[in-house]
Design an enzyme around this catalytic site. Structure first.
Site: not given
Ligand code: ADE
Ligand code: ZN
Length: 329
Positions: A16, A18, A199
């Protein structure tokens, strides 16, 4: 061996991550300068001071702003290769990287420019660091499903470079069901499916990610703990959850790492692993996430080993590839 040495020594996968969230302020200023782009903040120090978030949206506003510096293939290469260099130092043997094409195509940068830079860095990291990787396209859920279909169309010529489809950005009021049709299309085309859910959003969003998007893996998933039936389903079916401790702290999903639910999740039999999410913004790369959580929750050596093994097991690698990495524990 102390805990920090143990954490460093274990082979780990990161699932996970980005790539835009690995954009370190120093590199951001270098790239912005060479592209003649004026950033909202005057210096690295001023930018770093702005990294105080009350929730996911606070963070996303700054994170999308930083992406404006990225224009050329070389920029995406430099960004991605910088991550792999950090990954190598942390003994990450495999990384499954998300990128959000719409963040770039909506600014006039072509899909090809973005993926060409990322792919070249993946190939070089494989050659120079022996790190394998997979690529995940993440749709922006604050935009509509039609826009996701457009990205999917742009991605078609690059099918061979893309392994999975994910869903990220502002969660609240953007339930997974909003993307029902495009994920059906993605599944038909053989993509592995991930989605951010739980989340900030309620357990219902996790159910939707599973039942409607048919997610193979859930990103975050923290709020599953509010629904016993959901916890049982996730545990019984060993659906992986990618947990991001420092992200949870910085975005106030938890207010103290001592209260992080990871231990409770392990005890309930959930198939969880540890990740860094957006490490340039949240104060640390993968090992720091393990180390901080170990300290605050008093995790044992065997729990740390389980988490690292889970990262390999929950990846998109083949069984043979997984067994190879697991044989190094
Ligand atoms: N984009 C980058 N990080 C994120 C996260 N933790 N939750 C949702 N979108 C994201
Ligand atoms: Zn994320």
């Amino acid at each position: 061996m102390n805990m920090e040495q143990l954490i460093l020594s274990l082979p780990k996968a990161e699932l996970h991550l980005h790539i835009e969230g690995t954009f370190e302020p120093e590199l951001m200023f270098i790239i912005a300068k060479r592209n003649n782009i004026k950033l909202k903040y005057k210096s690295v120090e001023e930018l770093k001071k702005a990294y105080k978030f009350n929730n996911l949206q606070d963070f996303l506003d700054i994170y999308y702003e930083g992406c404006n510096a990225l224009l050329h293939e070389q920029d995406f290469y430099d960004l991605t290769y910088a991550y792999f260099t950090k990954a190598y130092e942390q003994n990450i043997v495999h990384a499954e990287i998300m990128f959000a094409p719409q963040t770039h195509t909506n600014r006039g940068v072509s899909f090809e420019t973005v993926i060409a830079g990322i792919y070249r860095a993946q190939a070089d990291a494989n050659k120079n660091y022996n790190i394998s990787s997979k690529l995940i396209i993440s749709f922006l859920r604050h935009l509509d499903e039609e826009a996701a279909f457009e990205v999917f169309e742009q991605a078609k010529p690059f099918r061979g470079l893309i392994d999975a489809i994910g869903l990220d950005s502002s969660e609240l009021n953007h339930p997974p069901a909003k993307f029902k049709h495009i994920f059906r299309e993605a599944r038909k085309n053989g993509f592995f499916i991930t989605a951010h859910a739980g989340e900030e959003g309620p357990p219902e969003y996790i159910w939707e990610a599973i039942n409607i998007l048919k997610a193979d893996r859930i990103d975050h998933g923290n709020r599953c703990l509010e629904n016993e039936e959901l916890v049982k389903y996730l545990a019984d079916n060993q659906i992986p959850l990618t947990i991001c401790p420092l992200s949870n702290l910085k975005l106030k999903v938890v207010d103290d790492l001592k209260k992080h639910p990871l231990k409770e999740m392990l005890d309930k039999g959930l198939f969880i692993n540890i990740n860094s999410d957006d490490p340039a913004y949240f104060g640390g790369y993968l090992n720091k996430n393990y180390i901080e959580l170990q300290k605050h929750l008093n995790l044992t050596e065997s729990e740390i080993i389980i988490l690292a093994k889970n990262s390999i097991k929950a990846s998109m690698l083949t069984e043979d590839e997984k067994n190879f990495h697991l044989s190094n524990f």
